[in-house]
Enzyme design. Structure first.
Site, PDB file in Angstrom:
ATOM      1  N   LYS A  52      23.079   5.896  18.386  1.00  0.00           N
ATOM      2  CA  LYS A  52      23.307   5.911  19.835  1.00  0.00           C
ATOM      3  C   LYS A  52      24.788   5.738  20.135  1.00  0.00           C
ATOM      4  CE  LYS A  52      23.492   2.433  22.978  1.00  0.00           C
ATOM      5  NZ  LYS A  52      23.061   1.261  23.772  1.00  0.00           N
ATOM      6  N   GLU A  99      24.173   9.165  25.267  1.00  0.00           N
ATOM      7  CA  GLU A  99      23.948   8.290  26.434  1.00  0.00           C
ATOM      8  C   GLU A  99      25.109   8.328  27.425  1.00  0.00           C
ATOM      9  OE1 GLU A  99      23.231   4.118  25.576  1.00  0.00           O
ATOM     10  OE2 GLU A  99      22.979   3.642  27.695  1.00  0.00           O
ATOM     11  N   LYS A 113      19.860  10.070  26.690  1.00  0.00           N
ATOM     12  CA  LYS A 113      19.535   8.750  27.260  1.00  0.00           C
ATOM     13  C   LYS A 113      20.355   8.559  28.529  1.00  0.00           C
ATOM     14  CE  LYS A 113      19.618   3.815  26.305  1.00  0.00           C
ATOM     15  NZ  LYS A 113      19.262   2.764  25.355  1.00  0.00           N
TER      16      LYS A 113
END
Ligand code: 13P
Length: 342
Positions: A137, A178, A220
């Protein structure tokens, strides 16, 4: 297994109806803040204790299919000396790793920030893979104010996210991209929609330029909501409506899954909004969650750093995971909140 097969297998494990991702990757300053709220000191042992409590939650894998860990957690062990990533695997939960190294001010762009961590990322990924991580991430943030986010911040952060995603895929690690449009401020939902559209458009343009395989990544994002200091609150149906309207315009259908962050929504709001999103008419992506606070807040409050509260804290986490699992199917109703111990 080829890199391609690894990516495919991980994406399949992370995109299953009824399940979502737990973000347990708070950086050292952030976990210290969460612990301070319950008067627990952020020592290595307390972090290990709390995170093993989380991962050892009985049956967590029924509603959670992936967990994002912080670097320190990858090397820690739980009960009986089993490595924490291995404990996740045994529950059917794929371990992932936060690989960005936080944000700094973006030079010549007052109020905007850029996320660091590309230098040496390839080598770091080799180490994380050896410790069991299968996805990663990277978070970029966008502040909504009169002059932010500016064009420079939108372009630079998109580029950084795309570089990161391309590097991860070359190693067989599925990137979670993200771009978080922050909830802070008094802006309207319309302004949030404008910013989200601009940001996502730019991110997908950069992903295309960097030849990132859209089929082997997850997005995300934040939901489209009014700012947290805005006078009026939006209903879950309004949030769902705006969020899907924006995403249908700019997120290609090849992306297998969108896992929303909670971004400061209360645990119940985050569930209600996700449920409303999944009650809308068909769309091409799996729409799920990758919540940090909205999954963990009740568990942290229940735990209070006391071993005697472990089972109750795990029950609180399990309950939120279950509510959100149902929300991914559009099958959540508020009366389900009362069966907390089920
Ligand atoms: P929140 O759900 O608490 O926003 O955290 C998600 C996350 O991983 C932020 O990077």
């Amino acid at each position: 297994m080829s890199v391609q097969d690894q990516l495919q297998a991980t994406v399949e494990a992370l995109v299953q109806g009824g399940k979502g991702i737990l973000a347990a990757d708070e950086s050292s300053p952030t976990i210290a803040k969460r612990f301070a709220a319950i008067n627990v000191e952020s020592t290595e042992e307390n972090r290990r204790g709390y995170r093993s409590l989380v991962l050892e939650t009985p049956d967590l894998g029924k509603f959670i299919n992936g967990v994002i860990l912080f670097e320190e957690t990858l090397g820690q062990t739980g009960r009986d000396g089993v490595a924490l990533p291995e404990i996740a695997e045994r529950q059917g939960i794929v371990p992932g790793i936060k690989v960005d190294q936080g944000k700094v001010a973006l030079a010549n762009a007052p109020g905007d920030e850029i996320t660091r961590g590309l230098d040496g990322l390839e080598q770091r990924l080799d180490g994380y893979i050896a410790q069991g991580a299968r996805f990663a991430k990277w978070r970029c943030v966008y502040h909504i104010d009169h002059h932010t986010p500016g064009r420079l911040a939108i372009a630079q952060n998109a580029n950084v996210l795309a570089s990161y995603a391309a590097i991860c895929q070359s190693k067989g690690v599925v990137p979670i991209v993200e771009p978080e449009v922050l909830i802070d401020g008094d802006h309207t939902i319309e302004r949030c929609a404008d910013v989200a559209q601009e940001v996502l458009h730019s991110v997908f343009h950069a992903l295309h330029q960097h030849r990132v395989m859209l089929e082997a990544m997850l997005l995300k994002p934040s939901m489209v909501t009014p700012g947290n200091a805005h006078a009026g609150k939006a209903t879950p149906e309004q949030v769902a409506d705006w969020t899907l309207k924006v995403f249908q315009r700019v997120v290609p259908a090849a992306v297998p899954g969108i896992n929303f962050l909670s971004g400061g929504q209360t645990p119940v709001e985050a569930t209600e909004n996700l449920n409303a999103i999944n009650c809308m008419t068909t769309r091409p992506w799996n729409l799920s969650f990758s919540y940090g606070r909205a999954l963990q807040e009740p568990a942290l409050k229940t735990w209070q750093g006391l071993a005697g509260n472990t089972a109750a804290a795990q029950a609180a986490l399990y309950h939120r995971a279950k509510m959100n699992g149902l929300a991914t199917l559009g099958a959540y109703t508020p009366d389900m909140e009362s069966d907390a111990m089920e």
